[in-house]
Design a protein around this motif. Structure first.
Motif, PDB file in Angstrom:
ATOM      1  N   ASN A   1       0.819  -1.200   0.000  1.00 39.17           N
ATOM      2  CA  ASN A   1       0.000   0.000   0.000  1.00 39.17           C
ATOM      3  C   ASN A   1       0.858   1.257   0.000  1.00 39.17           C
ATOM      4  O   ASN A   1       0.507   2.257  -0.633  1.00 39.17           O
TER       5      ASN A   1
ATOM      6  N   ARG B   1       3.224   5.853  -5.714  1.00 40.01           N
ATOM      7  CA  ARG B   1       2.901   5.990  -7.141  1.00 40.01           C
ATOM      8  C   ARG B   1       1.769   6.995  -7.351  1.00 40.01           C
ATOM      9  O   ARG B   1       1.785   7.759  -8.323  1.00 40.01           O
TER      10      ARG B   1
ATOM     11  N   PHE C   1       1.966   1.786  -3.483  1.00 41.83           N
ATOM     12  CA  PHE C   1       0.833   2.338  -4.225  1.00 41.83           C
ATOM     13  C   PHE C   1       0.651   3.823  -3.911  1.00 41.83           C
ATOM     14  O   PHE C   1       0.450   4.649  -4.817  1.00 41.83           O
TER      15      PHE C   1
ATOM     16  N   TYR D   1      -5.147  -5.777  -6.230  1.00 42.58           N
ATOM     17  CA  TYR D   1      -5.454  -4.552  -6.961  1.00 42.58           C
ATOM     18  C   TYR D   1      -6.077  -4.863  -8.327  1.00 42.58           C
ATOM     19  O   TYR D   1      -5.726  -4.273  -9.339  1.00 42.58           O
TER      20      TYR D   1
ATOM     21  N   ALA E   1      -3.659   6.826   0.516  1.00 43.39           N
ATOM     22  CA  ALA E   1      -3.950   5.413   0.355  1.00 43.39           C
ATOM     23  C   ALA E   1      -3.755   4.732   1.695  1.00 43.39           C
ATOM     24  O   ALA E   1      -2.866   5.102   2.474  1.00 43.39           O
TER      25      ALA E   1
ATOM     26  N   LEU F   1      -0.055  -1.304 -11.337  1.00 44.07           N
ATOM     27  CA  LEU F   1       0.565  -2.062 -10.256  1.00 44.07           C
ATOM     28  C   LEU F   1       0.113  -3.518 -10.318  1.00 44.07           C
ATOM     29  O   LEU F   1       0.912  -4.449 -10.115  1.00 44.07           O
ATOM     30  N   HIS F   2      -1.158  -3.722 -10.634  1.00 44.17           N
ATOM     31  CA  HIS F   2      -1.722  -5.075 -10.748  1.00 44.17           C
ATOM     32  C   HIS F   2      -1.070  -5.863 -11.888  1.00 44.17           C
ATOM     33  O   HIS F   2      -0.766  -7.055 -11.735  1.00 44.17           O
TER      34      HIS F   2
ATOM     35  N   ALA G   1      -0.021  -7.599  -5.408  1.00 47.72           N
ATOM     36  CA  ALA G   1      -0.664  -6.584  -6.252  1.00 47.72           C
ATOM     37  C   ALA G   1      -1.560  -7.260  -7.289  1.00 47.72           C
ATOM     38  O   ALA G   1      -2.664  -6.772  -7.584  1.00 47.72           O
TER      39      ALA G   1
ATOM     40  N   VAL H   1      -3.258   3.806 -12.037  1.00 52.93           N
ATOM     41  CA  VAL H   1      -2.097   3.516 -11.199  1.00 52.93           C
ATOM     42  C   VAL H   1      -2.252   2.139 -10.565  1.00 52.93           C
ATOM     43  O   VAL H   1      -1.301   1.334 -10.526  1.00 52.93           O
ATOM     44  N   ALA H   2      -3.453   1.848 -10.074  1.00 51.87           N
ATOM     45  CA  ALA H   2      -3.696   0.535  -9.478  1.00 51.87           C
ATOM     46  C   ALA H   2      -3.596  -0.578 -10.518  1.00 51.87           C
ATOM     47  O   ALA H   2      -3.031  -1.652 -10.245  1.00 51.87           O
TER      48      ALA H   2
END
Length: 946
Positions: free
Chosen positions: A794, A800, A797, A928, A817, A856-857, A924, A852-853
């Motif tokens: 987190n 980012r 995240f 995410y 976050a 990351l995923h 992630a 962004v998520a």
């Protein structure tokens, strides 16, 4: 970065007996040189030939760290008209590129050292000062050198690259939007009313949109070169350092600084002209949750040197204000009282004006009654003075505060000391030590009489100063000034009687039966803890520490908390949290208790938590038994007095009036409950449901739990183990046999929505800011290894988001976050991201956050990102290991109910150090997932009727 609140000067409580040696000083370089007050002898003072002053102080806590501050004696008051907002803007630019720190890696550099952005690295801008702060993760010479080099860059090496200025404009405007509020608008209106002919109302630190959008680079340089001068700077270092070893480094790094422009005189702040009559003004904010009425006097004030006589002069006034505030607190709880709470204060501000004020908070339709109470209670004190019993209580409290300050002084935290030192040097106040403060005030307290305090209050509220009446909030009045003034005048014509005589009593709860016996004792040697169980089943967890000299922290967990909540009685948990302690005891009201316990170090915090009812307080060796007796009294004979529910109803009126106008309102009123599948324990209930709850319901719920529910007590701090065991034995150990704690399997179940949600809400507001919040389903917090990795992920995240949403898009001041992982409800938890944005940008920012998520995923966490997330966490872990709140709350509070928490403490360093980028990448991909995100957007809509 933050804006400082309006500063005030209050009675200080701190000092010592001899002056430290000085380096190259002139007669007035430091305030203690011309004062009879002794400066703290441990502080090493110095001044460079360029005028920069510094103060170095060795301090024990937190161990192995240094708190650093660089302050510039200049703020928004020093701005020209075409620079409004640039003092604060410039503070941001210090993080956007300087001589030794390129724009791209200032934040990242400090993260790698183990410093959290916004926590360990920050800055603030006020009306008359700008302060940069660093909490160094260690005391290594290279860390200190790098940090001081950045400070020197702030002082004279900021680059102000045009591209960086343009990029930061949107961030500053976003911060301006985020800070816009009913409170800020009211504050500005109040300043315009109180001191209209001064610079203050025109120099709010956030500035004007015109300047923030358009000021050229030259305006920044003009302000920077004019006011960032060495002689206006103060450097403070407090922590694990040797002043003699650090001083050469200070000279080396800061000695070359030079002024870059001619010195200018201080700006003229304007004039303060007292009114000899009554002036009144209404400031309407229909989005406010309540109304506020105040009676104020404003008179000119000029600087007074900080001396013993000066401090003692204001001591009677301080005591008078304490006594009058106590009266308001008692009155607010009485049946029919037309206000929720009130405060009386007198402050000297900016060496420009003195302001005496009494302010009450009330319902809009009760502003007249509240103003009448304010006028008459103030006049009652001015005409009839105070009783010896009132003064004895105030003196006992201050005496105890002085004594506790002396006892806890050896383990004061460096951050607080550094901040105090900076403030003293900017305000020309002597930095004193608690020993000297006690030596100054204790004899004076013994000589003060009620008559002396009354005279001090009358001097502050001189009739010659006139009165300014200010009403604000969701109030609309025709011919408002006349209506307010006539209400005041009508009240002033009513005679006031002396206050009722105070009756003395003794604390009635000292015997709970024969002392209990210890049935089991387990030593946890590696953690320095002891686990005990009494014959009646009460559990006690102990850890003696030297982290806080003279202080003991106590936490008590009882029963199952809201796991036992009657589901059909939604809102009962809120009632418990607000009204339980306010209801006092069977034999003492809460106001009686405050008087009875004056001069004692005892406290009382109560909460209906998700899996236990909790009591908490900080005390000391002398008062530990009394503290436990107080807790036991609330457990065995709570009062459930009607004043408690009256206070809840007043608070509810204000909360439910405010929430429909704030971006967070829908989350409290609907979304929290929605995300928990409609579980009545989540979120606020509708207003009518909350107000339908009764003290009878509360008593029935808590009485059944308190009678035999399991109890686990944690005590951490400066104590002798045998004394604590004996005190617990006389109180909780003497109670009836406790039952074992049930598993509560049925009530631990919470159901999430079956599919992601996407909802848009509107609130009625003239303030142009919206809120975007995203939720990804996670898991609970019971698997500590998984929890640690999710929290570190987190943080990656969040960083980012900072880069993408703040730095690149300038779409929000501070994207947030967090990981909300339940310890109570199996499988229940969320990963959350949010941003306060311009209403027109909600879709753009929501999509950017999702991207962004999604990246990351689909992608990877890099080794560099991992380290920048890990190092601040490790710093925080090292720091917390020497804090009583960590040992009390995280480790020992439920160490016998959840024995795994002992192992969590043992392996937290090695486990966090072992986390790999591959693990975070895998998590992630698991959590995410773009397809599982729930989205909520809250938009403001103007009230057309208004």
């Amino acid at each position: 970065m933050k804006l400082l609140p309006f500063p005030v000067r209050t009675l200080r409580l701190a000092f010592v007996l001899v002056l430290a040696p000085l380096v190259a000083l002139r007669a007035a370089d430091f305030p203690h040189q011309t004062s009879d007050l002794p400066a703290d002898p441990a502080i090493h003072w110095g001044k460079l030939y360029n005028g920069l002053r510094y103060a170095l102080l060795r301090n024990a806590e937190p161990k192995g760290r240094i708190s650093a501050r660089l302050a510039i004696k200049a703020g928004s008051l020093h701005e020209n008209e075409d620079q409004r907002g640039l003092a604060h803007f410039l503070e941001h630019m210090a993080f956007n590129g300087s001589k030794h720190f390129p724009a791209a890696n200032v934040i990242e550099f400090f993260q790698k050292l183990g410093m959290d952005f916004g926590g360990d690295t920050n800055a603030s801008t006020g009306f008359d000062r700008t302060i940069y702060q660093l909490e160094l993760p260690d005391a290594k010479p290279e860390t200190l050198r790098e940090s001081l080099t950045w400070f020197a860059d702030v002082a004279g090496g900021i680059l102000f690259e045009p591209a960086e200025i343009e990029k930061e404009r949107g961030i500053i405007l976003s911060e301006k939007r985020a800070r816009d509020s009913v409170g800020l608008r009211t504050f500005l209106a109040e300043m315009d009313f109180l001191v209209p002919d001064t610079r203050l109302p025109q120099r709010l630190p956030i500035g004007t949109e015109e300047v923030l959008k358009n000021a050229p680079r030259e305006r920044f340089l003009e302000y920077y070169d004019t006011w960032y001068r060495p002689e206006r700077m103060v450097l403070v270092l407090v922590g694990d350092l040797e002043p003699a070893a650090v001083e050469p480094l200070v000279r080396e790094i800061f000695g070359p600084l030079k002024a870059r422009a001619p010195a200018l005189p201080e700006p003229r702040l304007g004039v303060v002209t007292p009114t000899a009559t009554v002036e009144a003004r209404l400031h309407t904010e229909m989005e406010a949750g309540a109304a506020n009425v105040s009676i104020q006097t404003v008179v000119p004030y000029a600087f007074e040197p900080d001396t013993a006589a000066g401090r003692l002069k204001y001591l009677p006034r301080t005591l008078a204000l304490r006594m009058l505030n106590r009266r308001l607190s008692i009155l607010a709880k009485q049946e029919g009282a037309p206000f929720l709470g009130g405060i009386v204060g007198v402050t000297e501000q900016f060496d420009l004006f003195r302001n005496a004020s009494i302010e009450l908070n009330c319902r809009p339709d009760q502003w007249q009654a509240a103003l009448t109470v304010a006028e008459q209670e103030l006049r009652r004190a001015l005409e009839h003075g105070f009783q010896p019993a009132e003064l004895a209580e105030a003196v006992a409290e201050m005496t105890n505060n002085l004594d506790q300050a002396v006892k806890t002084a050896p383990t004061r935290r460096s951050g607080g000391l550094a901040q105090d030192l900076v403030g003293d040097l900017i305000d020309d106040a002597v930095s004193t030590h608690p020993n000297a403060e006690q030596a100054l005030y204790q004899p004076a307290l013994a000589r003060i009489t009620p008559e002396i305090c009354t005279a001090a209050l009358r001097a502050a509220w001189s009739e010659a100063a006139g009165r300014k009446l200010f009403v604000t909030g969701n109030v609309q009045l025709p011919d408002a000034a006349a209506a307010i003034a006539s209400t005041f005048q009508a009240s002033a014509e009513v005679a006031v009687a002396p206050p009722a005589k105070i009756e003395q009593a003794a604390f009635a709860y000292t015997d709970f039966g024969p002392a209990g016996q210890v049935a089991k004792r387990t030593a946890v040697d590696d953690l320095g803890a002891t686990l005990i169980e009494f014959a009646n089943g009460v559990r006690l967890n102990l850890k003696a520490t030297d982290f806080e000299a003279g202080r003991i922290r106590v936490n008590i967990r009882l029963g199952g908390g809201t796991l036992t909540l009657p589901m059909e009685q939604r809102g009962l948990g809120v009632l418990a949290n607000v009204a339980f302690t306010t209801g006092g005891l069977g034999k003492h009201s809460v106001d009686d208790l405050q008087r009875l316990l004056a001069g004692k170090t005892v406290g009382l915090a109560f909460g209906a938590q998700s899996d236990a009812f909790t009591f908490g307080a900080a005390t000391n060796r002398a008062d530990l038994l009394l503290q436990l007796q107080l807790f036991c009294a609330f457990l065995t004979d709570p009062g459930y007095r009607p004043e408690s529910i009256r206070q809840l109803h007043k608070m509810a009126e204000q909360v439910y009036q405010r929430l429909p106008h704030t971006p967070d309102g829908p989350f409290q009123l609907e979304i929290a409950n929605l995300l928990a599948g409609g579980d009545p324990r989540f979120g606020l209930p509708p207003k009518d449901v909350l107000l339908s709850r009764s003290l009878d319901e509360l008593k029935a719920w808590l009485s059944s739990e308190f009678a035999r529910a399991p109890i686990e007590i944690a005590v951490v701090g400066d104590f002798e183990t045998d004394a604590v065991v004996a005190a617990v034995a006389q109180t909780f150990g003497a109670l009836p046999k406790r039952d074992a704690k049930p598993a509560y399997e049925a009530t631990r179940r919470v159901t999430r929505p079956a599919a992601p949600l996407a909802k848009e809400y509107t609130i009625t507001s003239e303030i142009p800011k919206a809120l975007v919040r995203l939720y990804w389903p996670a898991t609970d917090g019971r698997d500590v290894k998984l929890t640690r990795r999710l929290r570190m992920l987190n943080d990656v995240f969040a960083d980012r988001l900072r880069v993408e949403i703040r730095e690149k898009l300038a779409g929000t001041y501070s994207p947030n976050a967090g990981a909300d992982l339940s310890d109570t409800y199996p499988g229940y938890g969320w990963l959350v991201a949010e941003a306060v944005v311009a209403p027109a940008d909600t879709r753009k920012i929501a999509d950017a956050m999702k991207k962004v998520a999604a990246d990351l995923h689909a992608g990877e966490v890099t080794a560099e990102e991992l380290e920048r997330a890990r190092q601040p966490i490790l710093t925080a872990l090292r720091d917390s290991a020497r804090t009583n709140p960590y040992w009390l709350g995280t480790v020992l509070a439920a160490a016998q109910e959840y024995p795994d928490r002992l192992d969590w403490s043992r392996n937290r360093y090695t486990d966090n150090e072992s986390i790999t980028a591959a693990e975070l990448t895998a998590l992630a991909k698991q959590f995410y997932d773009p397809a599982k995100a729930s989205e909520f957007i809250v938009l403001p809509v103007a009230n057309k009727a208004q």
